[in-house]
Design an enzyme around this catalytic site. Structure first.
Site, PDB file in Angstrom:
ATOM      1  N   HIS A 179       0.881  58.357  21.312  1.00  0.00           N
ATOM      2  CA  HIS A 179       1.720  57.270  21.821  1.00  0.00           C
ATOM      3  C   HIS A 179       2.349  56.446  20.699  1.00  0.00           C
ATOM      4  O   HIS A 179       3.219  55.602  20.959  1.00  0.00           O
ATOM      5  CB  HIS A 179       0.873  56.358  22.720  1.00  0.00           C
ATOM      6  CG  HIS A 179       1.645  55.732  23.842  1.00  0.00           C
ATOM      7  ND1 HIS A 179       3.009  55.615  23.846  1.00  0.00           N
ATOM      8  CD2 HIS A 179       1.229  55.183  25.021  1.00  0.00           C
ATOM      9  CE1 HIS A 179       3.408  55.019  24.947  1.00  0.00           C
ATOM     10  NE2 HIS A 179       2.334  54.742  25.689  1.00  0.00           N
ATOM     11  N   THR A 210      -2.828  75.249  25.060  1.00  0.00           N
ATOM     12  CA  THR A 210      -4.189  75.727  25.301  1.00  0.00           C
ATOM     13  C   THR A 210      -4.342  76.054  26.779  1.00  0.00           C
ATOM     14  O   THR A 210      -3.873  75.301  27.638  1.00  0.00           O
ATOM     15  CB  THR A 210      -5.236  74.685  24.856  1.00  0.00           C
ATOM     16  OG1 THR A 210      -6.548  75.184  25.118  1.00  0.00           O
ATOM     17  CG2 THR A 210      -5.054  73.355  25.559  1.00  0.00           C
TER      18      THR A 210
END
Length: 414
Positions: free
Chosen positions: A385, A333
C-alpha cells in the site's frame, strides 16, 4: 594434493551450509565428479572435484556453515586405501598388555572389563568430532564416548541414539534443559532454505504496508476453451493447456494497465518496470521456490506452459540455477492445486504485488436474474500500500477477472 574450496555461490550469496557429502574420507574421486552439496538461501550448489585422487580429509562436516573460498576438504594423489580391519586393530591393545601372573584370571577379567567400559567416557579428549556434531550429540543426548568409530559424523549419532546405553551404577540427577523435547516429540533442524524463507516472510510483513483485496472469477469460459482445444494443443505443442497460461496472460495485461504493481521501492524512489518477468510459485520438499518466466508478454500460451513445466521439474529435482530465481517483477501462486479455497498471499519482496489463485468450486451464482451453478474461483491480490492505492489494486483484480471471463481479450491485452 589439492584443496577443495567453496565455489562462487552467485549474486548476493556469500555463505552456505554443507548439505551432504557424497564421498567419505578414503574414497577415490574422479576429476569432475560431484563430491558434496551445499545448501544456500535459494538453490543447492554442487562441489566438483577438480582433480582425480583420494578424498584424504574432510575438514567441514554436514551442517557446518562455510563461506566462499573456504577449504572444506583435501584430495591427495594415489588410489583409495583398502578398508581397515576393525577386528585386528581392536585386538592389538589386548595383546600389548599381558595379564599379571600374580593375579588370578577370575579376578582379572571383571577389572579389565570395567576399565574397557570406562575408557570412552573418561577420555573425551580422544573423541574426534566437529563442534556441530558435538552440539547435535548434546541435543540428542548421545554420549560421544560410546560411539565406536573414527571421526564421528551426524549419521553416527542416529545409530548411537537407537542403541540404549547401559544404566549407570550411580545415576546423578541432572536438570532438564528448558529446550528439551518430550519422548513423543522430534527435534528437526531447519534447512538453510527454510530458515531464509521464514526470515524473508517476516521481513516482508514488517517492511511493507501489505493489504489484500479479493474477487471471484467465473471459470466457465476458460474451461470451455480448454475442453475444446486441449487435445489439439497437446498434439501440436507437446504440452498440456493449463490454467497458468491464461492467468499469466491476464496478469501481464493488467500490469500494462496498472504499472505501479510491476514496480519496487528503492529508498524514496519507485522503480517502475516495463518488462514482465512473472514468478510462478512451486512447492518442493525443501520449501517454496519462485522460478521466473522471462518476458512473459512476448510468449505464446504454449511457450508459457512449456516454460512453467520445465521450471517445475527443475525445482523439484533441485536443478534450478540462480538465474532461474532472480529478477521477477510480479508473482502468481496457485494454492488451488492443494485445495485452498481462499488465502492472503505474502509479498515476494522486493515485488509489490502477488496474485493468489484458489480451488475451482461449483457454486450457485446469479446470472441474468437466474440462479445457475458455475465453476467459481476466488482470487486474491496482496499489494504494498506504500505505492499502490486501494483503487488501483481493486481495478487490477477486476481487469484480471474480466480477461479470464472473456479469454478472447487475452489475445489483445495479454
Amino acid at each position: 594434493m589439492a584443496e577443495v574450496k567453496v565455489p562462487s555461490l552467485g549474486e548476493s550469496i556469500v555463505e552456505a551450509t554443507i548439505g551432504q557429502w557424497l564421498k567419505r574420507e578414503g574414497d577415490a574421486v574422479e576429476s569432475g565428479e560431484t563430491i558434496a552439496e551445499l545448501e544456500t538461501d535459494k538453490v543447492n550448489v554442487e562441489v566438483i572435484a577438480e582433480q582425480a585422487g583420494v578424498l584424504s580429509s574432510i575438514l567441514k562436516q554436514a551442517g557446518e556453515m562455510v563461506g566462499i573460498g573456504d577449504v572444506i576438504a583435501v584430495i591427495s594423489e594415489g588410489a583409495a586405501a583398502p578398508a581397515a580391519q576393525p577386528q585386528a586393530s581392536a585386538a592389538q591393545p589386548a595383546q600389548a598388555a599381558p595379564a599379571p601372573a600374580a593375579q588370578a584370571p577370575a579376578q582379572t577379567a571383571p577389572v579389565a572389563q570395567a576399565s574397557a567400559q570406562a575408557v570412552p567416557s573418561a577420555a573425551p579428549s580422544t573423541v574426534r568430532a566437529t563442534p556441530s556434531v558435538r552440539r547435535a550429540a548434546l541435543e540428542q543426548g548421545v554420549d560421544l564416548g560410546q560411539v565406536q568409530t573414527g571421526r564421528i559424523e551426524i549419521a553416527d549419532l542416529a545409530r548411537a541414539a537407537a542403541v540404549p546405553s547401559a544404566p549407570a551404577s550411580a545415576p546423578q540427577p541432572t536438570a532438564t534443559p528448558a529446550s528439551a523435547v518430550r519422548p513423543d516429540e522430534e527435534r528437526v533442524r531447519m534447512s538453510r532454505r527454510r530458515v531464509t524463507i521464514a526470515k524473508r516472510l517476516v521481513e516482508a510483513q514488517h517492511t511493507a504496508a501489505m493489504l489484500t483485496t479479493f474477487n471471484e472469477v467465473d471459470m466457465s469460459a476458460v474451461m470451455d476453451v480448454r475442453k475444446r482445444r486441449k487435445d489439439n494443443f497437446k498434439e501440436k505443442y507437446g504440452v498440456g493447456l493449463g490454467f497458468m497460461s491464461f492467468f499469466t496472460k491476464a496478469v501481464v495485461g493488467a500490469l500494462k494497465q496498472f504499472p505501479r504493481l510491476n514496480a519496487e521501492i528503492q529508498g524514496e524512489d519507485m522503480i517502475i518496470k516495463h518488462h514482465y518477468d512473472i514468478g510462478i510459485a512451486v512447492a518442493t520438499e525443501g520449501g517454496l521456490v519462485v522460478p521466473v518466466v522471462r518476458n512473459a508478454d512476448r510468449l505464446t500460451f504454449a511457450d508459457i506452459e512449456r516454460e512453467i513445466a520445465d521450471l517445475a521439474v527443475k525445482a523439484r529435482s533441485n536443478k534450478l540455477g540462480l538465474e532461474d530465481l532472480q529478477g521477477g517483477t510480479f508473482t502468481i501462486t496457485n494454492g488451488g492445486t492443494f485445495g485452498s479455497l481462499l488465502s492472503t498471499p505474502i509479498l515476494n519482496a522486493p515485488q509489490v504485488g502477488i496474485l493468489g489463485m484458489h480451488n475451482i468450486v461449483q457454486r450457485p451464482v446469479a446470472v441474468n436474474g437466474q440462479v445457475e451453478i458455475r465453476p467459481m474461483m476466488y482470487i486474491a491480490l496482496s499489494y504494498d500500500h506504500r505505492i499502490v492505492d486501494g483503487s488501483e489494486a481493486v481495478r487490477f483484480l477486476v481487469a484480471v477477472k474480466r480477461m479470464i471471463e472473456d479469454p478472447e481479450s487475452l489475445l489483445i491485452e495479454g
